[in-house]
Design an enzyme around this catalytic site. Structure first.
Site, PDB file in Angstrom:
ATOM      1  N   TYR A 151       5.486   1.188  12.833  1.00 53.02           N
ATOM      2  CA  TYR A 151       6.550   1.098  11.826  1.00 53.02           C
ATOM      3  C   TYR A 151       5.958   1.175  10.421  1.00 53.02           C
ATOM      4  O   TYR A 151       6.445   1.947   9.575  1.00 53.02           O
ATOM      5  CB  TYR A 151       7.304  -0.227  12.028  1.00 53.02           C
ATOM      6  CG  TYR A 151       8.486  -0.409  11.102  1.00 53.02           C
ATOM      7  CD1 TYR A 151       9.703   0.220  11.364  1.00 53.02           C
ATOM      8  CD2 TYR A 151       8.406  -1.226   9.971  1.00 53.02           C
ATOM      9  CE1 TYR A 151      10.800   0.050  10.527  1.00 53.02           C
ATOM     10  CE2 TYR A 151       9.492  -1.399   9.128  1.00 53.02           C
ATOM     11  CZ  TYR A 151      10.691  -0.764   9.411  1.00 53.02           C
ATOM     12  OH  TYR A 151      11.774  -0.935   8.569  1.00 53.02           O
ATOM     13  N   LYS A 155       6.594   4.037   7.505  1.00 49.69           N
ATOM     14  CA  LYS A 155       7.207   3.722   6.208  1.00 49.69           C
ATOM     15  C   LYS A 155       6.264   4.077   5.052  1.00 49.69           C
ATOM     16  O   LYS A 155       6.715   4.473   3.971  1.00 49.69           O
ATOM     17  CB  LYS A 155       7.625   2.251   6.171  1.00 49.69           C
ATOM     18  CG  LYS A 155       8.749   1.918   7.159  1.00 49.69           C
ATOM     19  CD  LYS A 155      10.015   2.723   6.866  1.00 49.69           C
ATOM     20  CE  LYS A 155      11.182   2.365   7.759  1.00 49.69           C
ATOM     21  NZ  LYS A 155      12.411   3.105   7.444  1.00 49.69           N
TER      22      LYS A 155
HETATM   23  N1  LIG Z   1      17.305  -4.568   7.865  1.00 50.07           N
HETATM   24  C1  LIG Z   1      16.168  -4.759   7.234  1.00 50.07           C
HETATM   25  O1  LIG Z   1      15.767  -5.916   6.960  1.00 50.07           O
HETATM   26  C2  LIG Z   1      15.323  -3.590   6.792  1.00 50.07           C
HETATM   27  C3  LIG Z   1      14.163  -3.850   6.034  1.00 50.07           C
HETATM   28  C4  LIG Z   1      13.376  -2.788   5.605  1.00 50.07           C
HETATM   29  C5  LIG Z   1      13.726  -1.482   5.905  1.00 50.07           C
HETATM   30  N2  LIG Z   1      14.842  -1.250   6.661  1.00 50.07           N
HETATM   31  C6  LIG Z   1      15.147   0.146   6.972  1.00 50.07           C
HETATM   32  O2  LIG Z   1      16.509   0.424   6.698  1.00 50.07           O
HETATM   33  C7  LIG Z   1      17.008   1.364   7.641  1.00 50.07           C
HETATM   34  C8  LIG Z   1      18.223   0.788   8.341  1.00 50.07           C
HETATM   35  O3  LIG Z   1      17.840  -0.411   9.001  1.00 50.07           O
HETATM   36  P1  LIG Z   1      18.899  -1.375   9.727  1.00 50.07           P
HETATM   37  O4  LIG Z   1      18.301  -2.732   9.709  1.00 50.07           O
HETATM   38  O5  LIG Z   1      20.247  -1.154   9.186  1.00 50.07           O
HETATM   39  O6  LIG Z   1      18.812  -0.816  11.236  1.00 50.07           O
HETATM   40  P2  LIG Z   1      19.869  -0.905  12.433  1.00 50.07           P
HETATM   41  O7  LIG Z   1      19.055  -0.905  13.683  1.00 50.07           O
HETATM   42  O8  LIG Z   1      20.852  -2.030  12.210  1.00 50.07           O
HETATM   43  O9  LIG Z   1      20.658   0.475  12.319  1.00 50.07           O
HETATM   44  C9  LIG Z   1      19.972   1.686  12.471  1.00 50.07           C
HETATM   45  C10 LIG Z   1      20.949   2.758  12.919  1.00 50.07           C
HETATM   46  O10 LIG Z   1      20.185   3.961  13.112  1.00 50.07           O
HETATM   47  C11 LIG Z   1      20.558   4.530  14.361  1.00 50.07           C
HETATM   48  N3  LIG Z   1      19.454   5.323  14.909  1.00 50.07           N
HETATM   49  C12 LIG Z   1      18.345   4.870  15.553  1.00 50.07           C
HETATM   50  N4  LIG Z   1      17.587   5.901  15.959  1.00 50.07           N
HETATM   51  C13 LIG Z   1      18.230   7.027  15.560  1.00 50.07           C
HETATM   52  C14 LIG Z   1      17.935   8.421  15.717  1.00 50.07           C
HETATM   53  N5  LIG Z   1      16.835   8.854  16.370  1.00 50.07           N
HETATM   54  N6  LIG Z   1      18.800   9.323  15.203  1.00 50.07           N
HETATM   55  C15 LIG Z   1      19.929   8.908  14.556  1.00 50.07           C
HETATM   56  N7  LIG Z   1      20.264   7.608  14.405  1.00 50.07           N
HETATM   57  C16 LIG Z   1      19.413   6.676  14.901  1.00 50.07           C
HETATM   58  C17 LIG Z   1      20.906   3.331  15.242  1.00 50.07           C
HETATM   59  O11 LIG Z   1      21.701   3.693  16.356  1.00 50.07           O
HETATM   60  C18 LIG Z   1      21.615   2.419  14.247  1.00 50.07           C
HETATM   61  O12 LIG Z   1      23.006   2.686  14.199  1.00 50.07           O
HETATM   62  C19 LIG Z   1      15.853   1.674   8.582  1.00 50.07           C
HETATM   63  O13 LIG Z   1      15.173   2.821   8.145  1.00 50.07           O
HETATM   64  C20 LIG Z   1      14.965   0.462   8.449  1.00 50.07           C
HETATM   65  O14 LIG Z   1      13.620   0.737   8.766  1.00 50.07           O
HETATM   66  C21 LIG Z   1      15.645  -2.270   7.121  1.00 50.07           C
END
Ligand SMILES: NC(=O)c1ccc[n+]([C@@H]2O[C@H](COP(=O)([O-])OP(=O)(O)OC[C@H]3O[C@@H](n4cnc5c(N)ncnc54)[C@H](O)[C@@H]3O)[C@@H](O)[C@H]2O)c1
Length: 253
Positions: A151, A155
């Site tokens: 991961y 990133k």
């Molecule tokens: N939530 C956090 O604390 C956090 C922190 C840092 C970065 N992020 C980043 O923000 C983004 C969203 O995170 P989140 O927490 O909302 O995640 P989440 O898991 O709640 O939602 C992610 C969505 O992406 C979809 N997805 C997964 N693989 C996929 C693919 N191959 N093709 C298309 N869609 C796909 C999933 O089905 C889901 O609906 C991500 O890139 C994550 O790395 C999140």
């Protein structure tokens, strides 16, 4: 004609909030996700308040899926102004046990997916006079807990992809920025049947100088701003949105 925003992973979590926020701001929204049920639920919600939205089931790591989605969107909405590369996965594992398959899949979805969606969308943006791309990185691009190599590497790659694309696409009036979320609570932004109530301890909150854990709108609001004309002089940058968590020093007395 409405401006159009593409959101990857728009079915749940931050992506769901992004889709709703861009629709509330007058964009026609095209969202993709691997989860069809979640994606269709978001489209239904956006249409319920008069917004414009379409969904396609897409794996962002699959080149043909991405081509089909961008082509469908351009045909339906006539232009593409914004792309938010939000879809992301993690496969945390002890480093010595991490498989090559899991490493490849995380890089495939997070990094290759961002590249493929950006290239396809930029080809259309160029024809419609420019646009904005925002890539979701993470504070984990620059700091780590144990067992997050795939991961974190994905990133970190996204930060590099961001400045490289910003330079390449500048002459086509396409700006490219990254947003690095810290801890964003997404349990109440899942498919409605999967929503759970989040609880955060005082210690969880106090890790953040602002005194709370983040919410998806903290990210979505910045993405809307970065995609607007007001942000026309901003490109190639990374914006940390973490309530100050990563600037706080911790000394055990
Ligand atoms: N939530 C956090 O604390 C956090 C922190 C840092 C970065 N992020 C980043 O923000 C983004 C969203 O995170 P989140 O927490 O909302 O995640 P989440 O898991 O709640 O939602 C992610 C969505 O992406 C979809 N997805 C997964 N693989 C996929 C693919 N191959 N093709 C298309 N869609 C796909 C999933 O089905 C889901 O609906 C991500 O890139 C994550 O790395 C999140």
């Amino acid at each position: 004609m409405k401006k159009t925003a593409l959101i990857t992973g728009g079915g749940q979590g931050i992506g769901r909030a992004l889709a709703v926020k861009f629709a509330e701001n007058g964009y026609a929204v095209s969202l993709c996700d691997v989860d069809k049920e979640a994606g269709l639920e978001v489209v239904k919600h956006i249409r319920s308040f008069g917004g414009t939205a379409l969904f396609l089931q897409v794996d962002v790591a699959a080149e043909e899926d991405v081509r089909r989605w961008v082509k469908l969107t351009a045909n339906e909405f006539g232009r593409i102004d914004v792309l938010i590369n939000n879809a992301g996965i993690s496969r945390n594992a002890s480093f010595l046990e991490l498989t090559a398959e899991d490493f490849d899949r995380v890089i495939g979805v997070n990094l290759r997916g961002s590249f493929l969606c950006s290239r396809e969308a930029a080809r259309v943006m160029k024809e419609s006079g420019g646009g904005s791309i925002v890539n979701l990185s993470s504070t984990r691009a620059l700091m780590s807990e144990a067992g997050t190599e795939a991961y974190s590497a994905s990133k970190g790659g996204i930060l590099a992809l961001t400045h490289a694309m910003a330079v390449s696409l500048g002459p086509d009036d396409i700006r490219v920025n990254a947003v690095s979320p810290g801890w964003i609570e997404t349990r109440d932004w899942q498919l409605s049947s999967r929503v759970t109530t989040p609880h955060h301890s005082e210690q969880d909150k106090l890790q953040h100088p602002v005194g709370r854990v983040g919410i998806p709108y903290d990210i979505a609001d910045l993405c809307v701003y970065l995609s607007s004309d007001q942000a026309g002089f901003i490109t190639g940058q990374n914006f940390v949105v973490d309530g100050g968590m990563t600037i706080k020093m911790i000394y055990d007395e």
